[in-house]
Design a protein around this motif. Structure first.
Motif, PDB file in Angstrom:
ATOM      1  N   SER A 115      15.293  23.489 -73.235  1.00  0.00           N
ATOM      2  CA  SER A 115      16.116  22.393 -72.444  1.00  0.00           C
ATOM      3  C   SER A 115      15.593  21.162 -72.159  1.00  0.00           C
ATOM      4  O   SER A 115      14.484  21.466 -71.498  1.00  0.00           O
ATOM      5  CB  SER A 115      16.814  23.267 -71.257  1.00  0.00           C
ATOM      6  N   LEU A 116      15.711  20.052 -72.732  1.00  0.00           N
ATOM      7  CA  LEU A 116      15.115  18.709 -72.284  1.00  0.00           C
ATOM      8  C   LEU A 116      16.075  17.898 -72.216  1.00  0.00           C
ATOM      9  O   LEU A 116      17.167  18.039 -72.683  1.00  0.00           O
ATOM     10  CB  LEU A 116      14.267  18.401 -73.681  1.00  0.00           C
ATOM     11  N   GLU A 117      15.823  16.793 -71.150  1.00  0.00           N
ATOM     12  CA  GLU A 117      16.586  15.482 -71.253  1.00  0.00           C
ATOM     13  C   GLU A 117      16.494  14.837 -72.564  1.00  0.00           C
ATOM     14  O   GLU A 117      15.730  14.874 -73.347  1.00  0.00           O
ATOM     15  CB  GLU A 117      16.134  14.687 -70.062  1.00  0.00           C
TER      16      GLU A 117
ATOM     17  N   ARG B  36       7.115  18.301 -72.479  1.00  0.00           N
ATOM     18  CA  ARG B  36       7.034  16.928 -71.591  1.00  0.00           C
ATOM     19  C   ARG B  36       5.734  16.654 -71.362  1.00  0.00           C
ATOM     20  O   ARG B  36       5.421  15.252 -71.756  1.00  0.00           O
ATOM     21  CB  ARG B  36       7.816  17.044 -70.129  1.00  0.00           C
ATOM     22  N   VAL B  37       4.838  17.253 -71.059  1.00  0.00           N
ATOM     23  CA  VAL B  37       3.245  16.858 -70.762  1.00  0.00           C
ATOM     24  C   VAL B  37       2.710  16.401 -72.308  1.00  0.00           C
ATOM     25  O   VAL B  37       2.041  15.209 -72.202  1.00  0.00           O
ATOM     26  CB  VAL B  37       2.328  17.832 -70.263  1.00  0.00           C
ATOM     27  N   TRP B  38       2.961  16.915 -73.183  1.00  0.00           N
ATOM     28  CA  TRP B  38       2.465  16.463 -74.450  1.00  0.00           C
ATOM     29  C   TRP B  38       3.129  15.217 -74.826  1.00  0.00           C
ATOM     30  O   TRP B  38       2.208  14.312 -75.193  1.00  0.00           O
ATOM     31  CB  TRP B  38       2.939  17.411 -75.529  1.00  0.00           C
ATOM     32  N   LEU B  39       4.201  14.864 -74.547  1.00  0.00           N
ATOM     33  CA  LEU B  39       5.113  13.479 -74.814  1.00  0.00           C
ATOM     34  C   LEU B  39       4.218  12.620 -73.977  1.00  0.00           C
ATOM     35  O   LEU B  39       4.180  11.479 -74.440  1.00  0.00           O
ATOM     36  CB  LEU B  39       6.473  13.789 -74.780  1.00  0.00           C
ATOM     37  N   PHE B  40       4.046  12.984 -72.861  1.00  0.00           N
ATOM     38  CA  PHE B  40       3.258  12.040 -71.851  1.00  0.00           C
ATOM     39  C   PHE B  40       1.920  11.429 -72.246  1.00  0.00           C
ATOM     40  O   PHE B  40       1.673  10.452 -72.096  1.00  0.00           O
ATOM     41  CB  PHE B  40       3.347  12.655 -70.362  1.00  0.00           C
TER      42      PHE B  40
END
Length: 77
Positions: free
Chosen positions: A23-25, A68-72
């Protein structure tokens, strides 16, 4: 495109032959799809890479958080 403040969207993905759901935005799904295109990888292969890095960490987080952290980190360059 949905607003960046949309609720998470759950998608099924297969990692190493095992189905799982993440689940991700929508904004994160879009960024992840873009990263997969740039890497010339299927989305599932990129998620598998991120998952392998996550599992190797001393205190691994859940997969959605790791994505999310990887994308950040990727956005920060």
């Amino acid at each position: 495109m949905a607003t960046p403040y949309s609720f998470p969207v759950k998608r099924s993905i297969t990692i190493a032959g095992h189905p799982t759901s993440v689940s991700l935005e929508p904004v994160f799904w879009s960024a992840l799809e873009e990263a997969a295109r740039e890497a010339k990888l299927p989305l599932s292969a990129l998620v598998a890479r991120i998952d392998a890095e996550r599992i190797a960490a001393p205190d691994p987080s859940n997969l959605a958080s790791a994505i999310r952290v990887w994308l950040f980190q990727r956005a920060r360059g």
